[in-house]
Scaffold this motif. Structure first.
Motif, short mmCIF file in Angstrom:
data_model
loop_
_atom_site.label_atom_id
_atom_site.label_comp_id
_atom_site.label_asym_id
_atom_site.label_seq_id
_atom_site.Cartn_x
_atom_site.Cartn_y
_atom_site.Cartn_z
N ASP A 183 -5.15 -19.86 44.76
CA ASP A 183 -5.03 -19.06 43.54
C ASP A 183 -6.35 -19.00 42.79
OD1 ASP A 183 -3.30 -17.65 41.53
OD2 ASP A 183 -3.95 -19.34 40.30
N LEU A 184 -7.02 -20.13 42.69
CA LEU A 184 -8.30 -20.19 41.97
C LEU A 184 -9.38 -19.39 42.70
CD1 LEU A 184 -8.12 -23.93 40.94
CD2 LEU A 184 -8.22 -22.00 39.36
N VAL A 185 -9.39 -19.48 44.02
CA VAL A 185 -10.37 -18.70 44.78
C VAL A 185 -10.11 -17.21 44.62
CG1 VAL A 185 -11.22 -18.15 47.10
CG2 VAL A 185 -10.86 -20.54 46.44
N GLU A 186 -8.84 -16.83 44.59
CA GLU A 186 -8.50 -15.41 44.39
C GLU A 186 -9.07 -14.92 43.06
OE1 GLU A 186 -4.55 -12.63 43.59
OE2 GLU A 186 -4.31 -14.52 44.69
N GLU A 187 -8.93 -15.71 42.01
CA GLU A 187 -9.47 -15.30 40.71
C GLU A 187 -10.99 -15.26 40.74
OE1 GLU A 187 -9.22 -16.09 35.90
OE2 GLU A 187 -8.27 -17.53 37.25
N ALA A 188 -11.61 -16.26 41.39
CA ALA A 188 -13.07 -16.31 41.46
C ALA A 188 -13.63 -15.11 42.20
CB ALA A 188 -13.53 -17.61 42.13
N VAL A 189 -12.98 -14.71 43.28
CA VAL A 189 -13.42 -13.54 44.05
C VAL A 189 -13.36 -12.29 43.18
CG1 VAL A 189 -12.78 -12.02 45.96
CG2 VAL A 189 -12.86 -14.50 46.31
N ARG A 190 -12.29 -12.17 42.39
CA ARG A 190 -12.16 -11.01 41.52
C ARG A 190 -13.23 -11.04 40.42
NH1 ARG A 190 -7.00 -11.38 40.23
NH2 ARG A 190 -7.23 -12.20 38.12
N LEU A 191 -13.50 -12.23 39.87
CA LEU A 191 -14.53 -12.34 38.84
C LEU A 191 -15.90 -11.99 39.41
CD1 LEU A 191 -13.29 -15.60 37.10
CD2 LEU A 191 -13.36 -13.32 36.07
N GLU A 192 -16.18 -12.42 40.63
CA GLU A 192 -17.46 -12.08 41.25
C GLU A 192 -17.58 -10.57 41.44
OE1 GLU A 192 -20.30 -13.24 45.03
OE2 GLU A 192 -18.15 -13.61 45.20
N ALA A 193 -16.50 -9.94 41.85
CA ALA A 193 -16.52 -8.48 42.04
C ALA A 193 -16.79 -7.77 40.73
CB ALA A 193 -15.19 -8.01 42.64
N GLY A 194 -16.43 -8.40 39.60
CA GLY A 194 -16.69 -7.82 38.30
C GLY A 194 -18.07 -8.11 37.75
N SER A 206 8.86 -27.22 24.24
CA SER A 206 8.27 -28.56 24.27
C SER A 206 9.03 -29.42 25.28
CB SER A 206 8.35 -29.19 22.87
OG SER A 206 7.65 -30.40 22.84
N PRO A 207 8.30 -30.01 26.25
CA PRO A 207 6.86 -29.86 26.46
C PRO A 207 6.54 -28.53 27.12
CG PRO A 207 7.79 -31.22 28.19
CD PRO A 207 8.92 -30.94 27.23
N PRO A 208 5.33 -28.00 26.89
CA PRO A 208 4.95 -26.74 27.53
C PRO A 208 4.83 -26.91 29.05
CG PRO A 208 3.08 -27.71 26.39
CD PRO A 208 4.27 -28.54 26.03
N LYS A 209 5.20 -25.88 29.78
CA LYS A 209 5.17 -25.95 31.24
C LYS A 209 4.39 -24.82 31.89
CE LYS A 209 9.64 -28.33 31.44
NZ LYS A 209 11.03 -28.28 31.94
N TYR A 210 3.99 -23.83 31.11
CA TYR A 210 3.34 -22.65 31.68
C TYR A 210 2.00 -23.00 32.31
CZ TYR A 210 0.91 -18.19 32.05
OH TYR A 210 0.18 -17.12 32.52
N LEU A 211 1.71 -22.38 33.44
CA LEU A 211 0.42 -22.51 34.12
C LEU A 211 0.01 -21.13 34.58
CD1 LEU A 211 -1.79 -24.38 35.33
CD2 LEU A 211 -0.39 -24.50 37.41
N MET A 212 -1.12 -20.65 34.09
CA MET A 212 -1.57 -19.30 34.45
C MET A 212 -1.90 -19.23 35.94
SD MET A 212 -5.51 -18.92 33.11
CE MET A 212 -5.77 -17.39 34.04
N ASP A 213 -1.90 -18.03 36.48
CA ASP A 213 -2.33 -17.84 37.86
C ASP A 213 -3.17 -16.58 37.95
OD1 ASP A 213 -0.60 -15.55 38.25
OD2 ASP A 213 1.05 -16.94 38.57
N ALA A 214 -3.69 -16.31 39.14
CA ALA A 214 -4.65 -15.22 39.32
C ALA A 214 -4.03 -13.84 39.10
CB ALA A 214 -5.25 -15.30 40.72
N ARG A 215 -2.70 -13.75 39.10
CA ARG A 215 -2.05 -12.44 38.94
C ARG A 215 -2.03 -11.98 37.49
NH1 ARG A 215 3.58 -14.07 41.36
NH2 ARG A 215 3.02 -15.82 40.01
N VAL A 216 -2.22 -12.91 36.55
CA VAL A 216 -2.06 -12.57 35.14
C VAL A 216 -3.21 -11.66 34.68
CG1 VAL A 216 -3.40 -14.49 34.16
CG2 VAL A 216 -1.46 -13.56 32.88
#
Length: 449
Positions: free
Chosen positions: A181-192, A129-139
């Motif tokens: 980072d967000l575009v990287e995840e979106a590209v991977r989601l589109e490929a799926g 506390s306070p939380p600081k984690y922020l996910m990214d496309a590698r997770v």
């Protein structure tokens, strides 16, 4: 291979965290089973935003604890907002739980759970506390939605400090992921196979306020449009006073951004909005609605309203009813104020009685139901692109899908009485009937991509 049963409660933002945990646990050798009796790991990702959500979470934990009691070899893990909010109190009250993990720590769920099963970790609490984690496309992330649609969580936390809201204390301050980072995840989601990508955050329009280099919502959308071909991009949870004219103009120029905006107003009375620490007035809302309908004429507008806030009077509710009648919004969710200890509103005087809140809720919902039924009629006779979800939940004799004006898991749907297509297809559907929240139609053309 070990087995797990996961229950995800609360909002889509919480569901993304659950999907991250699913991916990480699968990497550790766990497979998902629907029957908790067959699971070695019982996992609940909780919501703790308001009292009903807290009660639902506790009930779910106690239900899974029955299986833990019957088979002591099972492990019960509780994560999420409830843990972050109540922490050590939960640890005292729920001895059946082997491990508690707050909103910062779930990214380590694989190693934490593996430690439990190997006897390397005793019953305990993972809480920052306070939380600081922020996910990214590698997770690691395993979608729990159908493969053709997904949520894209672009920020974590919130800086708005609305007086009724516990999110900043539970989730921390605003933390934005980078555009790249967000575009990287979106590209991977589109490929799926994703064909509808819904951008979510506590406040979508705050995206990038903590970043440099011109990273904002319009810039992110520009990159998503340029670097993916996902047919539908949808925007949920935009703060009323920070929706820019340039965002609306981008929507008007880019048909892949569906004409749909979810903009929580929370109230229309200036006095109540000030008490809520909302940064807009009734006049601002009038201007916003006018701008949306001028620049993006087709746009469906969804909002949420809160009745029964401390100090709310009958006159304030009448203002709400008058505005809804005049504005004719497409989708409205109404909620009753919950007095949450720890929020600024908890200290306000002039609480509204529960029975009064209930009456006001019913009154506003009744007014909006009539409006929704009228708004739905505009689609009858039109041919609309519909994203097909599959066989209807109501009857296996029907198909079910959604227009651009209906968000997944939030709004109504289109029941398709004639025609065939594969789930994930975007097909032309002629609308033949309208109901209060749902539409009925027939397929007249195949996939439009």
């Amino acid at each position: 291979m070990k087995t797990m049963h996961l229950v995800s409660l609360g909002c889509p933002k919480n569901l993304v965290d659950s999907e991250v945990m699913l991916g990480l646990l699968e990497k550790e050798g766990f497979s998902v089973v629907e029957d908790p009796a067959r699971a070695e790991l019982l996992l609940v990702n909780t919501c703790g935003f308001i009292r009903p959500a807290v009660e639902e979470a506790v009930d779910e934990i106690l239900e899974l604890a029955r299986y833990r009691k019957e088979d002591p070899e099972k492990r019960l893990v509780v994560t999420g907002c409830l843990v972050q909010r109540y922490g050590e109190e939960l640890e005292r009250e729920l001895p059946e739980v082997d491990l508690f993990v707050g909103t910062d720590g779930f990214q380590r769920i694989g190693e934490l759970v593996s430690g439990l099963f190997k006897g390397q970790r005793e019953r305990g609490m993972q809480l920052q506390s306070p939380p600081k984690y922020l996910m990214d496309a590698r997770v690691e992330r395993r979608l729990s939605t159908p493969a053709f649609r997904a949520w894209l969580k672009i920020t974590e936390g919130c800086d708005n400090r609305c007086t009724y809201c516990m999110i900043p204390s539970i989730r921390g301050g605003l933390r934005s992921r980078s555009i790249e980072d967000l575009v990287e995840e979106a590209v991977r989601l589109e490929a799926g196979g994703v064909r509808e990508l819904t951008l979510i955050a506590q406040d979508l329009t705050a995206y990038g306020n903590d970043l440099s280099g011109g990273q904002n919502l319009e810039a992110l959308l520009g990159e998503l449009l340029a670097r993916t071909t996902i047919p539908w991009l949808r925007l949920l949870y935009l703060y009323p006073s920070t929706i820019s004219r340039s965002l609306l103009e981008l929507m008007a120029d880019a048909p892949r951004i569906v004409p749909y905006l979810d903009v929580p107003f929370q109230h229309v009375s200036d006095r109540i909005l000030r008490a809520m620490n909302r940064h807009h007035s009734r006049e601002d809302l009038e201007t916003l609605i006018d701008n949306i309908r001028t620049i993006v004429p087709e746009c469906a507008i969804r909002t949420t309203l809160l009745v029964g806030f401390p100090g709310e009077t009958e006159e304030d509710v009448e203002q709400m009813v008058e505005c809804l009648t005049r504005w004719q919004l497409d989708h409205v969710g109404v909620f009753q104020y919950q007095d949450e200890e720890g929020s600024a509103a908890y200290l306000l005087p002039d609480k509204v009685e529960d029975e009064v809140k209930e009456e006001r809720y019913n009154r506003v919902m009744s007014v909006q139901a009539e409006i929704s039924a009228r708004r739905q009629l505009q689609y009858v006779g039109r041919t609309e692109p519909v994203l097909l979800e599959g066989v209807s939940r109501e009857s296996d004799l029907l198909l079910e899908g959604r227009t651009r004006f209906q968000a997944p898991d939030i709004d109504g749907c289109v029941y398709i009485t004639d025609g065939m297509a594969e789930p994930g297809s975007i097909v032309s559907v002629r609308i033949t009937e309208a109901h209060t929240y749902d539409l009925v139609g027939i397929i007249v053309d195949g996939d439009q991509r």
